[in-house]
Design an enzyme around this catalytic site. Structure first.
Site, short mmCIF file in Angstrom:
data_model
loop_
_atom_site.label_atom_id
_atom_site.label_comp_id
_atom_site.label_asym_id
_atom_site.label_seq_id
_atom_site.Cartn_x
_atom_site.Cartn_y
_atom_site.Cartn_z
N HIS A 57 0.86 -1.20 0.00
CA HIS A 57 0.00 0.00 0.00
C HIS A 57 0.88 1.23 0.00
CE1 HIS A 57 0.76 -0.47 4.30
NE2 HIS A 57 0.21 0.70 4.56
N HIS A 59 1.39 3.96 1.93
CA HIS A 59 1.93 4.74 3.05
C HIS A 59 3.45 4.86 2.98
CE1 HIS A 59 -1.89 4.19 5.71
NE2 HIS A 59 -1.95 5.24 4.93
N ASP A 61 5.77 4.79 5.08
CA ASP A 61 6.63 3.85 5.80
C ASP A 61 6.63 2.46 5.15
OD1 ASP A 61 3.95 3.63 6.72
OD2 ASP A 61 4.60 2.64 8.56
N HIS A 62 6.01 2.37 3.96
CA HIS A 62 6.06 1.13 3.18
C HIS A 62 6.65 1.36 1.78
CE1 HIS A 62 3.58 -1.28 6.06
NE2 HIS A 62 3.39 -0.05 6.48
N HIS A 115 -7.62 -0.42 5.42
CA HIS A 115 -6.57 0.45 5.99
C HIS A 115 -6.29 1.57 4.99
CE1 HIS A 115 -2.90 1.57 8.09
NE2 HIS A 115 -2.20 1.38 7.00
N ASP A 134 -0.39 -3.62 6.31
CA ASP A 134 -1.02 -3.11 7.53
C ASP A 134 -2.50 -3.48 7.60
OD1 ASP A 134 1.40 -1.99 8.10
OD2 ASP A 134 0.78 0.08 7.77
N HIS A 172 4.21 -4.42 10.94
CA HIS A 172 4.64 -3.81 12.20
C HIS A 172 4.71 -4.81 13.34
CE1 HIS A 172 4.25 0.50 10.98
NE2 HIS A 172 3.30 0.04 10.18
ZN LIG Z 1 -0.09 1.73 6.51
#
Ligand SMILES: [Zn+2]
Length: 258
Positions: A57, A59, A61-62, A115, A134, A172
């Site tokens: 996805h 985001h 942090d990915h 998400h 996530d 995570h």
């Molecule tokens: Zn995420």
């Protein structure tokens, strides 16, 4: 089995980035690189060269390492079709029903929105490996930033239909905090109680709790149990629509301080 090798790289405060290596064709991918540097160091240590960047996805942090990793290695980037505009430098957009060929291995793509609106999972069925970003966490699930409870429940139900032996590689290390919340929902769930004991011991040794086994998640994760009689009774919603039960548990978690 294609003998996929997976190397887990902890980054930032609690993210996991994964290197996936297919040994026969000697292909390597990285799943959800938050950052480039730790990925390059790990590739170096393994003696692997990066062929693919695999995003679940959009985001940051990915995907934060996409641009630098592509510049450094020329890796080919795959990610969710419904978020293609938000995946830096994407080369191939994937959606449910498609397959991502990775040397001798192959992932089936599942659409799992909730998400984020276009979140996907990569299921390497013969290897019993699921990369789900996530959406599903061990003993938890992602927050609903772009989706509805009905969408997320549907996505989690889709994951729940995979075999118990599936190893769940999520984005995570939230497991212990998730478990503390889960115990407030189903304090009598024996599977949850014993899983939490193992998790606390693992964390006390400073080790990762990820991957978890999907069979354990089905028995203990409240977000996979919104249609179960025991969970519904535990929160005073016996006989309710699973979506309403899921929404209630999700909003309790959003407000949980524990
Ligand atoms: Zn995420």
């Amino acid at each position: 089995m294609t003998g996929l090798q997976i190397v887990q790289i902890p980054v930032l405060s609690d993210n996991y980035v994964y290197l996936v290596h297919e040994p026969r064709d000697r292909l390597t991918g990285v799943v959800d690189p938050s950052l480039a540097e730790p990925v390059l160091e790990t590739l170096d240590r393994q003696g692997w060269k990066l062929d693919y960047i695999i995003n679940t996805h959009h985001h940051w942090d990915h995907t934060g390492g996409n641009v630098a990793l592509k510049a450094e290695t020329g890796a080919f980037i795959v990610g969710p079709q419904a978020e293609a505009q938000r995946i830096p430098l994407i080369d191939r957009a994937l959606k449910e029903g498609e397959r991502f060929r990775f040397g001798q291995a192959e992932a089936q793509i599942l659409d799992i929105p909730g998400h984020t609106s276009g979140h996907i999972a990569y299921w390497f069925e013969p290897d019993d490996v699921l990369f789900c970003g996530d959406t599903l966490f061990s003993l938890g699930c992602g927050r609903l930033f772009e989706g509805t409870p009905a969408q997320m429940w549907n996505s989690l139900s889709k994951i729940r239909r995979l075999p118990d032996s599936t190893r769940v590689y999520c984005g995570h290390e939230y497991t212990e905090a998730n478990g503390r919340f889960a115990l407030t929902v189903e304090p009598e769930n024996a599977d949850l109680i014993s899983m939490m004991a193992r998790i606390r011991a693992t964390r006390a040794r400073g080790q990762p709790t990820v991957p978890s086994r999907l069979g354990d998640e089905k028995a203990a994760n409240p977000f996979l149990r919104a249609d179960k009689r025991e969970l519904q009774a535990a929160i005073g919603m016996a006989g309710s629509d699973p979506v309403a039960v899921f929404a209630r548990v999700r909003s309790q978690k959003d407000n949980f301080r524990g």
